[in-house]
Enzyme design. Structure first.
Site, PDB file in Angstrom:
ATOM      1  CG  HIS A   1      -1.987   0.929   1.188  1.00  0.00           C
ATOM      2  ND1 HIS A   1      -3.210   0.770   0.976  1.00  0.00           N
ATOM      3  CD2 HIS A   1      -1.914   2.285   1.239  1.00  0.00           C
ATOM      4  CE1 HIS A   1      -4.057   1.926   0.945  1.00  0.00           C
ATOM      5  NE2 HIS A   1      -3.123   3.030   1.318  1.00  0.00           N
TER       6      HIS A   1
ATOM      7  CG  HIS B   1      -1.002   6.998  -1.643  1.00  0.00           C
ATOM      8  ND1 HIS B   1      -2.441   7.120  -2.290  1.00  0.00           N
ATOM      9  CD2 HIS B   1      -1.421   6.414  -0.582  1.00  0.00           C
ATOM     10  CE1 HIS B   1      -3.379   6.527  -1.616  1.00  0.00           C
ATOM     11  NE2 HIS B   1      -2.768   5.926  -0.472  1.00  0.00           N
TER      12      HIS B   1
ATOM     13  CD  GLN C   1      -6.865  11.147  -2.174  1.00  0.00           C
ATOM     14  OE1 GLN C   1      -5.733  10.780  -2.598  1.00  0.00           O
ATOM     15  NE2 GLN C   1      -7.353  10.873  -0.894  1.00  0.00           N
TER      16      GLN C   1
ATOM     17  CG  HIS D   1      -7.614   4.158   0.541  1.00  0.00           C
ATOM     18  ND1 HIS D   1      -7.178   3.691  -0.562  1.00  0.00           N
ATOM     19  CD2 HIS D   1      -6.596   4.989   1.152  1.00  0.00           C
ATOM     20  CE1 HIS D   1      -5.762   4.142  -0.843  1.00  0.00           C
ATOM     21  NE2 HIS D   1      -5.649   4.881   0.213  1.00  0.00           N
TER      22      HIS D   1
ATOM     23  CD  GLU E   1      -7.075   6.447   5.809  1.00  0.00           C
ATOM     24  OE1 GLU E   1      -5.899   6.708   6.212  1.00  0.00           O
ATOM     25  OE2 GLU E   1      -7.219   6.367   4.693  1.00  0.00           O
TER      26      GLU E   1
ATOM     27  CG  ASP F   1      -0.627   5.145   3.492  1.00  0.00           C
ATOM     28  OD1 ASP F   1      -1.021   5.211   2.263  1.00  0.00           O
ATOM     29  OD2 ASP F   1      -1.244   5.712   4.453  1.00  0.00           O
TER      30      ASP F   1
END
Length: 424
Positions: free
Chosen positions: A55, A57, A150, A208, A211, A307
């Protein structure tokens, strides 16, 4: 290549590892190799399969300070800051930052990364940039991309069409963020919609999910149900799952078997979860990371992700998955011998299962990808964030580092120290 005198993660030591034609040909004591085979002295150090990050970005990495710094360090300011940065992005800058991070990753023995990439920008600038990066790093690093809406696939205008376009361009995995939709009902609808897209296209799913510190954010239940309904077992991952830290124990006792039956994978992101969650608490303050030991005990495959590194959400990090494992170990209080080994597995073999990597491991026939670590056990590797003495891909050395030592000038004491535990 013949690597002599190594230790394996399962504790076996004094072994050799023989590489032929880019594959592991044999692992055992006192191996012989054809004449002319390069021989490496493993020094009794630990050989591990490569680190894997399930995971990340990469579209945001190394953008720290652009266009400004996240002053509060919070999740919401990070999201707002990413919104400010998106109009300023260029494909060239995205590619350059991502390639620089991949250089860091290789030096850390991190040879496979699953990166979410934002698809809410109709230009799909980040998608095209990371597809180019994926092509360029393919000889030495597996980069798997997730189409990540997102701002919410239903909440953000055009996000669904953009996601489909990204998949058409070659993005590997369907992503989502159900807890960021406007309502709980919209969140559940987005899970159903996105899983159906994945089933239709024969793709994996990584969302996701929950969270949040909200104990009533329960989209992972819907994700597990849709996984079973659509026959996606083993191909679906719930990432973060931080709301599980706050859920009622009775509800979790029902949820864990549902996740296990669905063959759902889970990814915790210890560095970021412990940093961003619990921000509305006074004291006692919640840790926020999902229930890692309980998920593992229920038979759910759990991996750890990095992350973020130097981006709008996190101003630290260096691509070191042993740092991730160390934080996970501490936050989940996994300090038993078995627990420490599980944390090492969470950044290696468990994450490889999540990505569906083929030929991964240290068995004969596996691809000759491995890391020689300056440690004698997985627990020591985590404790020391062990030096990566060699990083090997397909039998070819990608990175070397000298052993980490310090010179001493102490009367009557050794001339140097390497921080490993030496017993006479």
């Amino acid at each position: 290549m013949l690597v002599r005198n190594i230790t394996l993660p399962d504790g076996r030591s004094g072994l050799d590892l023989l590489v032929q034609d880019g594959r592991i040909a044999a692992v055992g004591p006192a191996l012989t190799a054809p004449e002319g085979t390069p021989v490496v002295d493993g020094g009794g150090w630990l050989v591990s399969p490569p680190f894997v990050d399930a995971h990340f970005h990469m579209d945001a990495t190394l953008s720290y300070g652009l266009p400004r710094v996240n002053a509060s360090g919070t999740l919401l300011e990070g999201i707002a800051l990413w919104g400010e940065l998106k109009p300023l992005l260029t494909q060239e800058a995205l590619v350059e930052r991502a390639l620089q991070y991949c250089d860091w990753a290789v030096a850390r023995g991190l040879l496979a990364i699953r990166s979410h990439v934002d698809v809410c920008d109709p230009r799909l600038l980040a998608v095209e940039a990371l597809l180019e990066v994926k092509r360029r790093v393919a000889p030495y690093l597996d980069l798997q991309l997730v189409a990540f809406p997102q701002d919410g696939v239903l909440r953000s205008p055009g996000a669904l069409a953009n996601l489909e376009r990204a998949l058409d361009l070659g993005v590997d995995v369907v992503g989502g963020i159900p807890h960021f939709e406007r309502t709980m009902a919209d969140g559940a609808a987005s899970v159903k919609l996105l899983c159906e897209i994945a089933a239709r296209r024969g793709l994996r799913v990584d969302m996701h999910c929950d969270e949040s510190d909200d104990p009533l954010s329960r989209h992972v239940e819907t994700l597990a149900n849709e996984t079973q309904r659509l026959g996606l077992q083993g191909r679906v991952t719930g990432s973060h799952l931080t709301s599980m830290h706050s859920m009622d124990n009775y509800y979790v006792s029902k949820l864990l078997p549902l996740m296990a039956e669905a063959g759902l994978h889970a990814v915790a992101n210890p560095l970021i979860n412990i940093t961003l969650q619990g921000r509305h608490d006074t004291y006692p303050k919640r840790r926020g990371m999902t229930r890692v030991p309980e998920l593992l005990a229920a038979g759910v495959n759990v991996g750890f992700g990095h992350d973020c590194v130097l981006d709008p959400w996190y101003s630290l990090g260096s691509g070191d998955m042993l740092e991730v494992a160390a934080m996970g170990l501490h936050v989940a209080q996994m300090t038993s011998q078995a627990g420490m080994r599980q944390c090492f597995d969470a950044v290696t073999v468990n994450n490889a299962r999540i990505l569906g990597l083929e030929g991964y491991g240290l068995e004969p026939g596996c691809r000759a990808d491995f890391v020689l670590l300056q440690a004698r056990s997985p627990a020591e590797a985590i404790r020391l964030r062990a030096q990566r003495l060699l990083v090997v891909r397909g039998g070819r050395v990608l990175s070397r580092a000298a052993p980490a030592t310090a010179e001493l000038a102490l009367p009557g004491r050794p001339a140097s120290v390497d921080f490993t535990l030496q017993r006479s």
